[in-house]
Design a protein around this motif. Structure first.
Motif, mmCIF file in Angstrom:
data_model
loop_
_atom_site.group_PDB
_atom_site.id
_atom_site.type_symbol
_atom_site.label_atom_id
_atom_site.label_comp_id
_atom_site.label_asym_id
_atom_site.label_seq_id
_atom_site.Cartn_x
_atom_site.Cartn_y
_atom_site.Cartn_z
ATOM 1 N N TYR A 79 0.835 -1.211 0.000
ATOM 2 C CA TYR A 79 0.000 0.000 0.000
ATOM 3 C C TYR A 79 0.867 1.259 0.000
ATOM 4 O O TYR A 79 0.529 2.248 -0.642
ATOM 5 C CB TYR A 79 -0.956 0.015 1.206
ATOM 6 C CG TYR A 79 -2.014 -1.080 1.179
ATOM 7 C CD1 TYR A 79 -2.423 -1.644 -0.028
ATOM 8 C CD2 TYR A 79 -2.609 -1.546 2.350
ATOM 9 C CE1 TYR A 79 -3.386 -2.648 -0.067
ATOM 10 C CE2 TYR A 79 -3.581 -2.543 2.328
ATOM 11 C CZ TYR A 79 -3.960 -3.097 1.108
ATOM 12 O OH TYR A 79 -4.912 -4.081 1.084
ATOM 13 N N LEU A 86 -1.331 3.918 -1.902
ATOM 14 C CA LEU A 86 -2.695 3.664 -1.418
ATOM 15 C C LEU A 86 -2.813 3.722 0.101
ATOM 16 O O LEU A 86 -3.906 3.586 0.639
ATOM 17 C CB LEU A 86 -3.151 2.267 -1.869
ATOM 18 C CG LEU A 86 -3.539 2.130 -3.332
ATOM 19 C CD1 LEU A 86 -3.806 0.667 -3.673
ATOM 20 C CD2 LEU A 86 -4.781 2.962 -3.627
ATOM 21 N N ARG A 102 -5.733 1.135 3.905
ATOM 22 C CA ARG A 102 -5.780 1.933 2.674
ATOM 23 C C ARG A 102 -6.489 3.260 2.896
ATOM 24 O O ARG A 102 -7.361 3.370 3.739
ATOM 25 C CB ARG A 102 -6.561 1.147 1.604
ATOM 26 C CG ARG A 102 -5.839 -0.090 1.156
ATOM 27 C CD ARG A 102 -6.712 -0.950 0.264
ATOM 28 N NE ARG A 102 -7.204 -0.240 -0.902
ATOM 29 C CZ ARG A 102 -7.237 -0.761 -2.123
ATOM 30 N NH1 ARG A 102 -6.803 -1.989 -2.341
ATOM 31 N NH2 ARG A 102 -7.704 -0.076 -3.129
ATOM 32 N N ASP A 133 -9.252 -3.207 1.337
ATOM 33 C CA ASP A 133 -8.259 -4.103 1.931
ATOM 34 C C ASP A 133 -8.712 -5.557 1.775
ATOM 35 O O ASP A 133 -7.920 -6.446 1.439
ATOM 36 C CB ASP A 133 -8.141 -3.721 3.417
ATOM 37 C CG ASP A 133 -6.945 -4.343 4.119
ATOM 38 O OD1 ASP A 133 -5.957 -4.653 3.428
ATOM 39 O OD2 ASP A 133 -7.011 -4.528 5.347
#
Ligand code: GDP
Length: 315
Positions: free
Chosen positions: A56, A61, A70, A96
């Protein structure tokens, strides 16, 4: 030393430095060995929190405010679970959840965790080589006076409240190091960087995989850590609390002690500069820098300073 830079990383703290490194190093020049001792099964899904923190972070993200998961996340799944009176101690955002569903499906189809992770990284547009420390199951167990706790029960369900007396890594004796990590160590790496991650539950599982430590020490590359402890405190998470409960020095000295057998150098914060000479007397070099990574720029600057320090040591 024409090979890649290998970084050992846990989740949130590690991912911050890895993001900085990824802005400096191209594609395969950055190999990241991620802790998988935190991994667990929940709702029949395989969840790999440290790998996901790195994925991420590198894909842009991650949720910077919350520090995990996220950004722009929605929570329809969790609220439906709550309506159904299901277990809600581990929060799973809807976006997620998609990662865990896909990962679990690929694993069920017979892919290795390494292949699944590489596949997810590609789907997230990441070119760095993100690897689990091993494809074999390893489970960190937190030992407390009241008994053993599975890592996520300690970390999330119990909010790190129980006092810690030690750790165990179930399955580690049979775990084989990730082949791409070993290949990176044999490819004349430029540097081996231990990210500012929790030494006990993020980095130690990686170092305890049979053969890993010997391969790291045998790589003939400078081994440099960035301290996760700044001014006697952890920036986030239980590292300082654990050090104190284990009777260790809660400072960069405790970090230097912990890694003293492997480190050539330790990056510490300006706040801890007065401890530099004492750390150097343990047999490692010290570089003093701004180690608080508050935004992208500070991540990149610290990553560059760490790489420069490693090449200085190599000369
Ligand atoms: P986790 O697996 O998600 O707990 O994450 P890690 O083990 O990778 O990182 C936790 C450690 O990162 C904690 O000990 C923090 O003190 C450290 N950390 C987090 N942010 C920073 C930062 O900006 N600078 C430094 N030096 N350490 C940090």
């Amino acid at each position: 030393m024409s090979g890649p830079v290998l970084t050992l990383s846990g989740g949130v703290g590690g991912a911050k430095l890895v993001l900085g490194l990824s802005k400096i190093l191209d594609g395969d020049d950055l190999v990241v060995a991620c802790n998988t001792g935190d991994d667990f099964d929940h709702f029949g899904l395989r969840i790999c929190p440290d790998i996901d923190s790195v994925l991420y972070a590198l894909s842009g993200l991650s949720n910077q405010q919350r520090g995990w998961g996220r950004r722009d996340e929605t929570w329809t799944f969790m609220s439906a679970i709550q309506d159904l009176k299901g277990p809600d101690w581990f929060n799973l955002g809807d976006g997620d959840l998609a990662t865990h569903v896909l990962r679990s499906e690929f694993l069920r189809q017979g892919q290795s965790l390494n292949a699944v992770t590489a596949g997810l990284a590609t789907r997230f547009g990441i070119t760095a080589n993100i690897c689990p420390m091993t494809d074999d199951p390893v489970a960190t167990v937190v030992q407390t006076p009241a008994g053993d706790l599975a890592f996520q029960h300690y970390f999330v369900r119990e909010q790190c409240q129980p006092c810690v007396t030690g750790f165990r890594f179930d399955g580690i004796a049979r775990a084989r190091p990730n082949s791409q990590v070993i290949a990176a160590l044999r490819a004349d790496p430029k540097a081996i960087i231990i990210a500012p991650s929790n030494p006990y539950v993020s980095v130690d599982p990686i170092l305890h995989i049979p053969g890993m430590l010997d391969s790291i020490k045998g790589a003939n590359a400078p081994i440099v850590a960035v301290s996760p402890i700044v001014g006697g405190q952890a920036i986030k998470g239980p590292a300082a609390k654990m050090m104190s409960e284990l009777g260790k020095d809660v400072s960069v000295l405790g970090i230097a002690q912990h890694y003293r057998d492997i480190l050539d150098g330790l990056v510490i914060d300006h706040q801890d500069a007065h401890l530099a000479a004492e750390i150097e007397s343990m047999g490692m070099r010290v570089h003093v820098a701004q180690t608080l990574m508050t935004n992208l720029e500070t991540r990149v600057v610290l990553a560059q300073a760490t790489l420069d320090f490693a090449s200085e040591i190599a000369q």
